[in-house]
Design an enzyme around this catalytic site. Structure first.
Site, mmCIF file in Angstrom:
data_model
loop_
_atom_site.group_PDB
_atom_site.id
_atom_site.type_symbol
_atom_site.label_atom_id
_atom_site.label_comp_id
_atom_site.label_asym_id
_atom_site.label_seq_id
_atom_site.Cartn_x
_atom_site.Cartn_y
_atom_site.Cartn_z
ATOM 1 N N CYS A 1 -4.037 -3.514 -7.147
ATOM 2 C CA CYS A 1 -2.795 -3.884 -7.840
ATOM 3 C C CYS A 1 -2.810 -5.363 -8.220
ATOM 4 C CB CYS A 1 -1.573 -3.607 -6.964
ATOM 5 S SG CYS A 1 -1.437 -1.889 -6.470
ATOM 6 N N ARG B 1 -0.521 5.069 -10.088
ATOM 7 C CA ARG B 1 -0.590 4.096 -11.193
ATOM 8 C C ARG B 1 -0.240 4.823 -12.487
ATOM 9 N NH1 ARG B 1 -3.082 -0.033 -8.583
ATOM 10 N NH2 ARG B 1 -4.357 0.696 -6.849
HETATM 11 C C1 BEZ Z 1 -4.753 -1.263 -4.069
HETATM 12 O O1 BEZ Z 1 -5.789 -1.831 -3.730
HETATM 13 O O2 BEZ Z 1 -4.044 -1.675 -4.971
HETATM 14 C C2 BEZ Z 1 -4.361 -0.009 -3.344
HETATM 15 C C3 BEZ Z 1 -5.366 0.807 -2.878
HETATM 16 C C4 BEZ Z 1 -5.013 1.956 -2.187
HETATM 17 C C5 BEZ Z 1 -3.682 2.268 -1.972
HETATM 18 C C6 BEZ Z 1 -2.699 1.454 -2.497
HETATM 19 C C7 BEZ Z 1 -3.036 0.312 -3.191
#
Ligand code: BEZ
Length: 232
Positions: free
Chosen positions: A46, A129
């Site tokens: 993110c 997402r």
């Molecule tokens: C992330 O790295 O943004 C992420 C990865 C797994 C679950 C939630 C967020």
């Protein structure tokens, strides 16, 4: 739980964001908007996405497209995360990155549920997402859902906005892997039959068969049309 579809009016909501309250999509009428969700603040994928969105914000704005983010975190978490990004994170040449577009707090998941962003097979506590591309009339024109582990492709997001605007302005469709400046398809998919008859003599077309004709569409012509739309 509802799942909006392409062609639906974007579901309305009011929400608190890092840039104050918003009334969606009403206050964005006349602009394209990308409404997107991310799973959680203070997570690596993110963070890379937010830095990229913020770095490309001017390019989206040049296409008359605004950005609005959402996660099921609270406002203070959003503010702390965005401050950390600005003050501490340097990634792929991006540093001191300020996220100026609104990031919605959605602790109750009300908005996330309205937009089908909670997909329990992936996570029942985080939004996937999601990307909703919404046109100036508030109609959903493209939807993409990515899983938690996969960061978005920003070339594709920009390409989608340009392709939709080219389709609207020039009544064309865009073929596989189209990029601005590539040949476009006439007329749009679904009404192919009379393409050659209607276009004959008017424009230079290349027909691969009766149902598959293309023509040139200069990149600058598309950009000029987008600029005219912005002035309206
Ligand atoms: C992330 O790295 O943004 C992420 C990865 C797994 C679950 C939630 C967020």
């Amino acid at each position: 739980m509802s799942m909006p579809r392409i062609g639906d009016k974007a579901p309305s909501f009011k929400a608190v964001t890092t840039q104050g309250e918003i009334n969606f999509p009403e206050q964005f009428q006349g602009s394209w908007v990308i409404l997107f969700s991310h799973p959680a603040d203070f997570t690596p994928v993110c963070t890379s996405e937010f830095m990229t969105f913020a770095s490309l914000e001017n390019q989206f704005n040049d296409l008359n497209c605004k950005l609005v983010g959402l996660s099921v975190d609270g406002l203070y978490s959003h503010i702390a995360w965005l401050r950390t990004i600005k003050e501490k994170i340097e990634y792929k040449g991006m540093k001191n990155v300020e996220v100026k577009f609104p990031l919605i707090e959605d602790i109750t998941m009300e908005v996330a549920k309205k937009y089908g962003m909670i997909q329990p097979g992936e996570s029942s506590t985080k939004a996937v997402r999601a990307v909703f591309v919404i046109d100036p009339k508030g109609v959903i024109r493209t939807i993409i859902y990515y899983p938690l582990s996969l960061g978005r492709n920003f070339d594709e997001l920009l390409r989608i906005v340009v392709a939709l605007q080219a389709a609207d302005n020039f009544k064309i469709a865009t073929p596989a892997d189209w990029r601005p400046g590539d040949d476009v398809i006439v007329p749009p998919a679904g009404s192919c039959g009379a393409a050659k008859d209607r276009m004959e003599g008017k424009e230079e077309m290349k027909c691969y068969d009766w149902f598959f004709c293309t023509k040139k569409l200069d990149k600058n012509v598309i950009i000029d049309a987008i600029k005219k739309d912005i002035k309206k």
